[in-house]
Write an enzyme that holds these catalytic residues in place. Structure first.
Site, short mmCIF file in Angstrom:
data_model
loop_
_atom_site.label_atom_id
_atom_site.label_comp_id
_atom_site.label_asym_id
_atom_site.label_seq_id
_atom_site.Cartn_x
_atom_site.Cartn_y
_atom_site.Cartn_z
N HIS A 155 0.83 -1.22 0.00
CA HIS A 155 0.00 0.00 0.00
C HIS A 155 0.86 1.26 0.00
O HIS A 155 0.45 2.28 0.54
CB HIS A 155 -0.95 0.04 1.20
N SER A 276 15.11 21.14 -16.97
CA SER A 276 13.93 21.96 -17.21
C SER A 276 14.37 23.25 -17.89
O SER A 276 15.46 23.76 -17.63
CB SER A 276 13.26 22.28 -15.88
N LYS A 282 16.44 21.36 -11.76
CA LYS A 282 15.75 20.10 -12.06
C LYS A 282 16.61 19.09 -12.80
O LYS A 282 17.40 19.42 -13.67
CB LYS A 282 14.51 20.39 -12.92
N GLU A 289 9.56 8.09 -17.41
CA GLU A 289 8.19 8.56 -17.63
C GLU A 289 7.71 8.21 -19.04
O GLU A 289 6.57 7.80 -19.26
CB GLU A 289 8.10 10.08 -17.39
#
Ligand code: ARG
Length: 457
Positions: A155, A276, A282, A289
């Protein structure tokens, strides 16, 4: 050149030509098309349907087309309907009359069924090699990390401590199943459609066993209608690739979480991350992804192909031409994702201290505290409740179980003795889990040996 102008009195509408043509995508299997044609004429000559001389002329014509296409000296004319028309027209252009005999006893229906099978067989073997490299990469990391402790989750909550080797071993299992699925598909699809003709076989005395043998198939497809209209093997492959992508996507999701500022379990290599345009600090996990994102495309191809096939009466229907772009796109993407992911994983740094620190917090040793009580005669349900009280005590003071004094332990249950500290130590918690399949070092090493052997099979 059209292969079928004879019975028509009007030119095809331009839009129809464009809509109907497949050359823009079936061009990618010109090698398989030529290989199939060479086997076909070799068989025709063996059966005295063509003379030896005609066979020689056709084969050398086909070989010259192949080498010119490979070298770029010949380019594919996209005004042809498909790759089959292009190869045949070029052959006739190059060798004249004998070229017109190439298509004896053959239809584009069995021809395309063959080309696609040959192409897919090659691709399955390449994909399988890529999955093997991924497995090797996972195994290398596992070997180095049988004592790298980290929290195991259920979980998304810390549950019990495991090791990095144990966690990655789950992915080894998944990708091993993928590899064996690919192998099953290659074995099951290995029958040759050539000689099925349009749907009903031919009246020529073709030797289908022989062509099958020339093309490395186990034998001919035994029903000519099935031979031209079976696309099960593509659906199976799309399914296998959808599962590979699902596995990669789950793994990507974990990499993204592990790479987050909050977790910092891993650091992605600069070569496998992106920045970025506005936020200078970043370093984003774009590759993971994108792999996660592309999973949707492959699922889509599987659903599309099932839907294309669901209403098709026997035998060949043009709907089946849709199989190619769907399958090609799915193959390209799956292969690309497996190899990129492998590269990213191999270059990733695991922050072992952070993992260990995280495993030590969050009461991942609570089950072991309960097991301690059970080993001292307390029924498990009572032990569960006692440890629940310990946890509550710790939460209220923002401490870990091992930070409690023995007096505090004993105030909740007199069963606790000095050796509780040893029993709930992170190392003990992991190392005591020695049943096969668990994270304990000895169990893990045994499994690693099995994995190593499986890679050579
Ligand atoms: N481009 C076609 C396909 O991919 C080849 C077979 C054409 N056959 C036919 N009867 N029109 O399915």
């Amino acid at each position: 050149m059209k292969l079928w102008g004879g019975r028509f009195t009007k030119e095809t509408d331009q839009l129809v030509n464009a809509f109907n043509a497949s050359i823009s995508f079936d061009r990618r299997f010109y090698r398989q098309d030529i290989r199939g044609s060479i086997a076909h004429v070799t068989m025709l000559a063996k059966q005295n349907i063509l003379t030896e001389e005609e066979k020689e002329q056709i084969i050398s014509g086909l070989e010259s087309i192949l080498s010119d296409l490979d070298s770029g000296a010949l380019s594919i004319d996209e005004s042809c309907e498909d790759i089959h028309s292009f190869v045949e027209a070029t052959l006739i252009e190059r060798i004249g009359a004998p070229g017109k005999k190439l298509h004896t006893g053959r239809s584009r229906n069995d021809q395309v069924a063959l080309d696609m099978k040959l192409y897919v067989k090659d691709e399955i073997s390449e994909l399988s090699d890529l999955v093997k490299k991924l497995l090797e990469t996972i195994l290398t990391i596992m070997k180095d990390n049988v004592e790298t402790y980290m929290p195991g989750f259920t979980h998304m909550q810390k549950a019990q401590p495991v090791t990095l080797a144990h966690h990655l071993g789950a992915y080894f299992e998944m990708f091993s199943r993928d590899r064996s699925r690919l192998r099953d598909i290659a074995r099951r699809m290995n029958t040759c459609p050539l000689g099925a003709g349009a749907l009903a076989g031919t009246t020529y005395p073709l030797d289908r066993e022989y062509t099958a043998q020339l093309l490395d198939f186990d034998g001919p497809v035994l029903n000519s209608m099935d031979a031209v209209s079976d696309r099960d093997y593509l659906i199976e492959l799309l399914d296998a690739m959808a599962i590979i992508m699902m596995h990669l996507s789950r793994f990507s999701e974990e990499v993204i979480i592990w790479n987050s500022n909050e977790y910092q379990f891993v650091e992605l290599d600069d070569a496998y991350s992106t920045g970025s345009s506005i936020m200078p600090q970043k370093k984003n996990p774009d590759i993971a992804e994108l792999v996660r994102g592309k999973t949707g495309r492959v699922y889509g191809a599987l659903m599309s192909m099932l839907t294309v096939m669901k209403g098709i009466p026997l035998a060949y229907n043009k709907d089946m031409q849709e199989d190619k772009e769907l399958t090609f796109d799915a193959i390209d993407n799956t292969k690309g994702c497996v190899s990129l992911f492998t590269g990213m994983l191999a270059a990733m740094r695991f922050q072992k201290d952070r993992m260990r620190e995280s495993a030590a917090k969050g009461f991942t040793n609570a089950t072991d505290a309960a097991d301690y009580l059970v080993n001292h005669g307390v029924p498990f349900r009572d032990a569960h409740s006692i440890v629940g009280q310990l946890v509550l005590f710790c939460i209220q003071r923002d401490i870990a179980l091992e930070d409690m004094t023995l007096e505090e332990f004993q105030a909740i249950s007199p069963v606790f003795q000095k050796d509780i500290y040893e029993a709930i130590d992170l190392k003990t918690c992991v190392e005591k889990r020695l049943t096969i399949g668990g994270p304990g070092k000895a169990a893990m090493e045994q499994v690693i040996t099995v994995y190593e052997q499986s890679l050579n099979q």
